[in-house]
Design an enzyme around this catalytic site. Sequence first.
Site, PDB file in Angstrom:
ATOM      1  N   TYR A  39       0.839  -1.199   0.000  1.00 29.45           N
ATOM      2  CA  TYR A  39       0.000   0.000   0.000  1.00 29.45           C
ATOM      3  C   TYR A  39       0.870   1.242   0.000  1.00 29.45           C
ATOM      4  O   TYR A  39       2.065   1.195   0.287  1.00 29.45           O
ATOM      5  CB  TYR A  39      -0.961   0.001   1.190  1.00 29.45           C
ATOM      6  CG  TYR A  39      -0.329   0.392   2.505  1.00 29.45           C
ATOM      7  CD1 TYR A  39      -0.459   1.686   2.999  1.00 29.45           C
ATOM      8  CD2 TYR A  39       0.397  -0.536   3.251  1.00 29.45           C
ATOM      9  CE1 TYR A  39       0.114   2.046   4.206  1.00 29.45           C
ATOM     10  CE2 TYR A  39       0.980  -0.190   4.454  1.00 29.45           C
ATOM     11  CZ  TYR A  39       0.837   1.106   4.935  1.00 29.45           C
ATOM     12  OH  TYR A  39       1.420   1.458   6.119  1.00 29.45           O
ATOM     13  N   LYS A 151       6.450  -1.815   2.347  1.00 23.43           N
ATOM     14  CA  LYS A 151       5.213  -1.221   2.886  1.00 23.43           C
ATOM     15  C   LYS A 151       4.055  -2.210   2.681  1.00 23.43           C
ATOM     16  O   LYS A 151       3.175  -2.028   1.841  1.00 23.43           O
ATOM     17  CB  LYS A 151       4.935   0.126   2.219  1.00 23.43           C
ATOM     18  CG  LYS A 151       4.063   1.076   3.048  1.00 23.43           C
ATOM     19  CD  LYS A 151       4.100   2.465   2.441  1.00 23.43           C
ATOM     20  CE  LYS A 151       3.125   3.428   3.105  1.00 23.43           C
ATOM     21  NZ  LYS A 151       3.475   3.736   4.494  1.00 23.43           N
ATOM     22  N   GLU A 183      11.889   2.999  14.597  1.00 27.78           N
ATOM     23  CA  GLU A 183      10.909   3.978  14.117  1.00 27.78           C
ATOM     24  C   GLU A 183       9.639   3.843  14.933  1.00 27.78           C
ATOM     25  O   GLU A 183       9.546   2.995  15.822  1.00 27.78           O
ATOM     26  CB  GLU A 183      10.619   3.761  12.622  1.00 27.78           C
ATOM     27  CG  GLU A 183      10.080   2.376  12.288  1.00 27.78           C
ATOM     28  CD  GLU A 183       9.929   2.145  10.793  1.00 27.78           C
ATOM     29  OE1 GLU A 183      10.070   3.098  10.020  1.00 27.78           O
ATOM     30  OE2 GLU A 183       9.651   0.992  10.407  1.00 27.78           O
TER      31      GLU A 183
END
Length: 287
Positions: A39, A151, A183
């Site tokens: 995505y 992703k 992250e």
Amino acid sequence: MKPVKEYPAEVYLNGSWIKPQQATISVFDRGFMLGDGIYEVTPYYSGKAFKLKEHLDRLQYCLEEVQINFDAYPIAEIMAEAIERAGLAESDAAVYVQITRGVAPRTHYYPEKISPTVLLYAYPVKLEGFENKEWKVLSSKDKRWHRCDIKSTALLANVMANEEAIARGYDENILVRKGYFTEGSHSTIFFVKHGTVFTHPEGPHILSGVTRQVVLDLCRDLKIKVREDKVHLDELVEVDEIFLTGTTTQIVKVASVHSLEKEIFTPRKDTVTRQLQEEFLKLTRGK
């Protein structure tokens, strides 16, 4: 209370614009069964795409990494159409694109000669005011897989991490792998130590953030020293500022970091964060 999001009025699915309640896929779509899909989210400021090529580059990279045969670049025209059809040509918005491998009998290998499933839609996003936000964040162990640069739609580990933070009253969960920050559950982390900006180097443990690269470019333009290097939990005592970035997060100041037991960081300054926010506003708004 958790925010409630609305469905878009229509979506693009495999070549047709239809209402969400009419948009159906096979139970054997590999995105549904296995999370076998990619995505991308692209922001639009006042109806204009920001860093469109970079977002399409990342989408194409991820598709190639998982060997889904699809050319991402022509989809830019459909994204523009989505903005127009949603009445967002002069508004802040985002376009969500999802491409799964397609429909086939369930296997743990890639089936051959199947067509990808393509979903796309536009939706309004509040992009103004990010510079006034201050997030209180949780820090916990990074339990995700080892290809965070892809992703993938398979986001259960990210969802679990974000839910842990939200349920405890925090805004985000910043993740730690072997003592080093990687992250956030849906953001990139930056640290400022002694006037130098640090962020985790690109590689399989983080997503290559488009906004991350914008911030690195801004730092270099502003002559702010940058090091793409990991920061350890023990180094927090040396850190003056932390900020988070993302497609719709933009650049947000971190007001505090907490473990499950206690607060482990409060900022001493916000000078660099404010400077970068001002430059980002100039870049996206012309202000």
